[in-house]
Design a protein around this motif. Structure first.
Motif, PDB file in Angstrom:
ATOM      1  N   ASN A 108      40.329 -44.116  24.667  1.00 20.15           N
ATOM      2  CA  ASN A 108      38.997 -43.519  25.386  1.00 20.15           C
ATOM      3  C   ASN A 108      38.493 -44.100  26.671  1.00 20.15           C
ATOM      4  O   ASN A 108      38.971 -45.076  27.040  1.00 20.15           O
ATOM      5  CB  ASN A 108      37.914 -44.204  24.316  1.00 20.15           C
ATOM      6  N   VAL A 109      38.014 -43.004  27.317  1.00 23.54           N
ATOM      7  CA  VAL A 109      37.496 -43.381  28.706  1.00 23.54           C
ATOM      8  C   VAL A 109      35.849 -43.641  28.544  1.00 23.54           C
ATOM      9  O   VAL A 109      35.281 -42.409  27.904  1.00 23.54           O
ATOM     10  CB  VAL A 109      37.899 -42.256  29.746  1.00 23.54           C
ATOM     11  N   SER A 110      35.362 -44.486  29.155  1.00 22.40           N
ATOM     12  CA  SER A 110      33.837 -44.557  29.296  1.00 22.40           C
ATOM     13  C   SER A 110      33.589 -45.074  30.770  1.00 22.40           C
ATOM     14  O   SER A 110      34.113 -46.028  31.410  1.00 22.40           O
ATOM     15  CB  SER A 110      33.298 -45.692  28.226  1.00 22.40           C
ATOM     16  N   ALA A 111      32.840 -44.092  31.381  1.00 25.65           N
ATOM     17  CA  ALA A 111      32.655 -44.235  32.878  1.00 25.65           C
ATOM     18  C   ALA A 111      31.149 -43.988  33.198  1.00 25.65           C
ATOM     19  O   ALA A 111      30.488 -43.450  32.571  1.00 25.65           O
ATOM     20  CB  ALA A 111      33.567 -43.402  33.720  1.00 25.65           C
ATOM     21  N   SER A 112      30.747 -44.524  34.457  1.00 24.72           N
ATOM     22  CA  SER A 112      29.679 -44.055  35.146  1.00 24.72           C
ATOM     23  C   SER A 112      30.150 -43.350  36.485  1.00 24.72           C
ATOM     24  O   SER A 112      31.408 -43.665  36.798  1.00 24.72           O
ATOM     25  CB  SER A 112      28.674 -45.115  35.352  1.00 24.72           C
ATOM     26  N   PHE A 113      29.284 -42.474  36.924  1.00 20.69           N
ATOM     27  CA  PHE A 113      29.589 -41.919  38.078  1.00 20.69           C
ATOM     28  C   PHE A 113      28.608 -41.412  39.126  1.00 20.69           C
ATOM     29  O   PHE A 113      27.127 -41.549  38.747  1.00 20.69           O
ATOM     30  CB  PHE A 113      30.393 -40.348  37.741  1.00 20.69           C
ATOM     31  N   VAL A 114      28.478 -41.303  40.363  1.00 25.17           N
ATOM     32  CA  VAL A 114      27.616 -40.709  40.953  1.00 25.17           C
ATOM     33  C   VAL A 114      27.986 -39.217  41.439  1.00 25.17           C
ATOM     34  O   VAL A 114      29.339 -39.311  42.067  1.00 25.17           O
ATOM     35  CB  VAL A 114      27.326 -41.424  42.363  1.00 25.17           C
ATOM     36  N   PRO A 115      27.540 -38.153  41.359  1.00 26.57           N
ATOM     37  CA  PRO A 115      28.192 -36.654  41.613  1.00 26.57           C
ATOM     38  C   PRO A 115      28.719 -36.667  43.044  1.00 26.57           C
ATOM     39  O   PRO A 115      28.144 -37.130  43.782  1.00 26.57           O
ATOM     40  CB  PRO A 115      27.123 -36.030  41.281  1.00 26.57           C
ATOM     41  N   ALA A 116      30.001 -36.264  42.891  1.00 32.30           N
ATOM     42  CA  ALA A 116      30.502 -36.121  44.322  1.00 32.30           C
ATOM     43  C   ALA A 116      30.832 -37.189  45.176  1.00 32.30           C
ATOM     44  O   ALA A 116      30.957 -37.025  46.376  1.00 32.30           O
ATOM     45  CB  ALA A 116      29.878 -34.874  45.201  1.00 32.30           C
ATOM     46  N   THR A 117      30.770 -38.365  44.456  1.00 35.06           N
ATOM     47  CA  THR A 117      30.763 -39.505  45.367  1.00 35.06           C
ATOM     48  C   THR A 117      31.844 -40.868  44.866  1.00 35.06           C
ATOM     49  O   THR A 117      32.534 -41.197  45.294  1.00 35.06           O
ATOM     50  CB  THR A 117      29.333 -40.419  45.518  1.00 35.06           C
TER      51      THR A 117
END
Length: 178
Positions: A108-117
């Motif tokens: 399982n992948v659990s992530a946070s992101f900032v779009p296009a960054t």
């Protein structure tokens, strides 16, 4: 495998898997979650010493190639693929880890992101409570055109690399045989 061949593998996955990629967030039934917010191409490192390159498609499908990078030599150790869901700065996916040994693991992948960054999170493997953490940044838009339809002509030509057993290999892609 050379770094270029690793990138070629990722491009071939895109060509086979989606036919074209495009931008835009899709509202899912009026909820506050939007599909495709995490879409993009990312590159980074993992807590267990691997280099990775991944792509999250507009439908939240996830592909990643991971391995070691020594100078300009990229040696693939495996590939991760799965279907996820993104929204409000988080991305979660059930994935299959295809290791070079032939073993496959359900992770399982659990992530946070900032779009296009950037993207960062944890890959939780069976029996490993802490998992493997990863951090990555978006690849510069000058190295590809993510919003353009996939095209065999864009990858046509000869590509060279080394297989896992050390054998040199050349792959030729002919855009006219489409």
């Amino acid at each position: 495998m050379s770094r270029g061949l690793g990138i070629l593998c990722a491009v071939l996955l895109v060509l086979a898997g989606c036919g074209a990629v495009g931008g835009g967030n899709n509202n899912q039934g009026g909820s506050s979650t939007f599909a495709g917010q995490a879409q993009g191409v990312y590159s980074g490192t993992t807590s267990n010493g691997f280099f990775f390159q991944s792509i999250v498609l507009p439908n939240d499908k996830f592909y990643e190639i991971y391995g070691t990078l020594n100078g300009n030599l990229y040696s693939a150790s495996g590939m991760v693929s799965g279907q996820g869901k993104s929204g409000n700065g988080t991305y979660n996916a059930g994935v299959v880890d295809y290791q070079y040994t032939g073993q496959t693991l359900l992770d399982n992948v659990s992530a946070s992101f900032v779009p296009a960054t950037s993207i960062g999170g944890t890959l939780i493997q069976p029996g490993n409570i802490s998992g493997v953490s990863f951090t990555g940044t978006s690849l510069p838009l000058t190295s590809f055109n993510y919003a353009a339809p996939a095209s065999v002509a864009n990858i046509s030509g000869s590509w060279t690399g080394t297989q896992l057993d050390g054998t040199s290999t050349t792959l030729t892609i002919d855009s006219s045989s489409g």
